[in-house]
Design a protein around this motif. Structure first.
Motif, PDB file in Angstrom:
ATOM      1  N   ALA A 102       1.403  -7.494 -16.414  1.00 39.64           N
ATOM      2  CA  ALA A 102       0.925  -6.122 -16.611  1.00 39.64           C
ATOM      3  C   ALA A 102       1.211  -5.349 -15.325  1.00 39.64           C
ATOM      4  CB  ALA A 102      -0.564  -6.141 -16.955  1.00 39.64           C
ATOM      5  N   TRP A 103       0.585  -4.192 -15.189  1.00 43.51           N
ATOM      6  CA  TRP A 103       0.903  -3.304 -14.062  1.00 43.51           C
ATOM      7  C   TRP A 103      -0.362  -2.965 -13.291  1.00 43.51           C
ATOM      8  CZ3 TRP A 103       5.959  -2.524 -13.027  1.00 43.51           C
ATOM      9  CH2 TRP A 103       6.860  -2.899 -14.042  1.00 43.51           C
ATOM     10  N   MET A 104      -0.191  -2.708 -12.017  1.00 42.27           N
ATOM     11  CA  MET A 104      -1.313  -2.267 -11.180  1.00 42.27           C
ATOM     12  C   MET A 104      -0.919  -1.020 -10.399  1.00 42.27           C
ATOM     13  SD  MET A 104      -3.223  -5.558  -9.568  1.00 42.27           S
ATOM     14  CE  MET A 104      -4.086  -6.719 -10.646  1.00 42.27           C
ATOM     15  N   ASN A 105      -1.909  -0.143 -10.224  1.00 43.06           N
ATOM     16  CA  ASN A 105      -1.778   0.950  -9.266  1.00 43.06           C
ATOM     17  C   ASN A 105      -2.755   0.667  -8.119  1.00 43.06           C
ATOM     18  OD1 ASN A 105      -4.257   1.548 -10.323  1.00 43.06           O
ATOM     19  ND2 ASN A 105      -3.731   3.599 -11.036  1.00 43.06           N
ATOM     20  N   LEU A 106      -2.874   1.610  -7.197  1.00 43.34           N
ATOM     21  CA  LEU A 106      -3.716   1.364  -6.021  1.00 43.34           C
ATOM     22  C   LEU A 106      -5.159   1.122  -6.436  1.00 43.34           C
ATOM     23  CD1 LEU A 106      -3.865   1.242  -2.948  1.00 43.34           C
ATOM     24  CD2 LEU A 106      -4.234   3.717  -2.929  1.00 43.34           C
ATOM     25  N   ARG A 137       0.832  -1.204   0.000  1.00 41.14           N
ATOM     26  CA  ARG A 137       0.000   0.000   0.000  1.00 41.14           C
ATOM     27  C   ARG A 137       0.875   1.268   0.000  1.00 41.14           C
ATOM     28  NH1 ARG A 137      -3.289   0.987   5.012  1.00 41.14           N
ATOM     29  NH2 ARG A 137      -3.399  -1.290   4.951  1.00 41.14           N
ATOM     30  N   GLU A 138       1.948   1.223   0.784  1.00 41.07           N
ATOM     31  CA  GLU A 138       2.836   2.395   0.851  1.00 41.07           C
ATOM     32  C   GLU A 138       3.435   2.718  -0.522  1.00 41.07           C
ATOM     33  OE1 GLU A 138       4.342   2.351   5.507  1.00 41.07           O
ATOM     34  OE2 GLU A 138       5.647   1.508   3.946  1.00 41.07           O
ATOM     35  N   ARG A 139       3.840   1.685  -1.206  1.00 40.14           N
ATOM     36  CA  ARG A 139       4.365   1.854  -2.561  1.00 40.14           C
ATOM     37  C   ARG A 139       3.331   2.492  -3.487  1.00 40.14           C
ATOM     38  NH1 ARG A 139       8.840  -0.630  -4.695  1.00 40.14           N
ATOM     39  NH2 ARG A 139       9.645  -2.078  -3.164  1.00 40.14           N
ATOM     40  N   LEU A 140       2.133   1.900  -3.468  1.00 39.55           N
ATOM     41  CA  LEU A 140       1.086   2.335  -4.390  1.00 39.55           C
ATOM     42  C   LEU A 140       0.594   3.737  -4.047  1.00 39.55           C
ATOM     43  CD1 LEU A 140      -0.891  -1.026  -4.702  1.00 39.55           C
ATOM     44  CD2 LEU A 140       0.736  -0.055  -6.335  1.00 39.55           C
ATOM     45  N   GLU A 141       0.567   4.065  -2.759  1.00 38.84           N
ATOM     46  CA  GLU A 141       0.115   5.408  -2.358  1.00 38.84           C
ATOM     47  C   GLU A 141       1.106   6.489  -2.778  1.00 38.84           C
ATOM     48  OE1 GLU A 141      -0.866   4.980   1.795  1.00 38.84           O
ATOM     49  OE2 GLU A 141      -2.920   4.327   1.331  1.00 38.84           O
ATOM     50  N   LYS A 142       2.351   6.074  -3.015  1.00 42.90           N
ATOM     51  CA  LYS A 142       3.345   7.027  -3.549  1.00 42.90           C
ATOM     52  C   LYS A 142       3.200   7.191  -5.054  1.00 42.90           C
ATOM     53  CE  LYS A 142       6.999   5.048  -1.439  1.00 42.90           C
ATOM     54  NZ  LYS A 142       8.419   4.730  -1.173  1.00 42.90           N
ATOM     55  N   GLY A 143       2.283   6.404  -5.651  1.00 36.71           N
ATOM     56  CA  GLY A 143       2.072   6.520  -7.091  1.00 36.71           C
ATOM     57  C   GLY A 143       2.880   5.530  -7.906  1.00 36.71           C
ATOM     58  N   GLU A 144       3.599   4.656  -7.200  1.00 36.28           N
ATOM     59  CA  GLU A 144       4.353   3.627  -7.937  1.00 36.28           C
ATOM     60  C   GLU A 144       3.396   2.604  -8.531  1.00 36.28           C
ATOM     61  OE1 GLU A 144       7.636   1.727  -5.894  1.00 36.28           O
ATOM     62  OE2 GLU A 144       8.083   3.555  -4.791  1.00 36.28           O
ATOM     63  N   LEU A 145       3.849   1.964  -9.592  1.00 35.54           N
ATOM     64  CA  LEU A 145       3.119   0.827 -10.142  1.00 35.54           C
ATOM     65  C   LEU A 145       3.798  -0.461  -9.673  1.00 35.54           C
ATOM     66  CD1 LEU A 145       2.581   2.031 -13.825  1.00 35.54           C
ATOM     67  CD2 LEU A 145       1.002   2.224 -11.879  1.00 35.54           C
ATOM     68  N   ILE A 146       3.032  -1.515  -9.613  1.00 32.41           N
ATOM     69  CA  ILE A 146       3.572  -2.804  -9.195  1.00 32.41           C
ATOM     70  C   ILE A 146       3.309  -3.816 -10.314  1.00 32.41           C
ATOM     71  CG2 ILE A 146       1.469  -3.422  -7.916  1.00 32.41           C
ATOM     72  CD1 ILE A 146       3.308  -4.587  -5.748  1.00 32.41           C
ATOM     73  N   ALA A 147       4.305  -4.634 -10.592  1.00 36.41           N
ATOM     74  CA  ALA A 147       4.150  -5.646 -11.644  1.00 36.41           C
ATOM     75  C   ALA A 147       3.167  -6.712 -11.192  1.00 36.41           C
ATOM     76  CB  ALA A 147       5.502  -6.281 -11.954  1.00 36.41           C
TER      77      ALA A 147
END
Lengths: 111, 111
Positions: free
Chosen positions: B34-38, B9-19
């Motif tokens: 593909a990629w996901m955001n929050l 969640r911390e990653r995604l709340e910073k606007g990062e995408l996760i594989a």
């Protein structure tokens, strides 16, 4: 290096990294995801041992170099938009630095 | 959203995408990455249908919305450094826009 497909080589020559998924050749378990640059993919193809690019250390990373937990690469596929690789590997020992077989050893609860 | 692990969640709340790697629940074939955001991860958890973030269109992407080739998510694991997800899915039809079952349908020759 000559057998790196052009669509992938062009990306890597621009300095982009490409995602590399390692899958157990026999069980088909997904073991880990890491990154490759041109040098690491070339080394992987030449040696048939998975070699990634460590983003945290900013250096080549021969998987298992210190732990002995090497990955013998049996085949490599790439995806339809040439931004990800799928390595089928024979994994010695654990893929994960925690000692777990796969890095994907924690589930999100969403029942 | 409450069941998204803090590290992710911390990653995604910073606007990062996760594989996000999609794997066939039954055959264990790796279908796509593909990629996901929050927002897309939240929608995926709520609906149990894989919803990604399209980097090319810069928009949410409910997989199969136009093709009908949806992915029913059976489980989601995350990796030891919380930068990749592994979705086990029941894939309707083809995962790849080319009509192939998997996006990883082309092999690199390195015999």
């Amino acid at each position: 290096m000559s057998n790196i497909p052009i669509s992938i080589r062009e990306r890597l020559e621009k300095g982009e990294l490409i995602a590399a998924i390692a899958q157990d050749f026999d069980s088909k378990e997904v073991l880990m995801m890491a990154w490759m640059n041109l040098e690491s993919l070339t080394k992987t193809l030449d040696s048939k041992r998975a070699t990634y690019w460590s983003r945290s250390r900013n250096s080549l990373w021969l998987k298992g170099e210190s732990s002995g937990h090497i990955q013998e690469v049996q085949s490599i596929a790439y995806d339809c938009d040439s931004d990800a690789l799928l390595l089928r590997v024979i994994q010695t020992g654990a893929a994960c630095h925690t000692g777990e077989r796969s890095c994907f050893h924690t589930e999100i609860d969403f029942a």
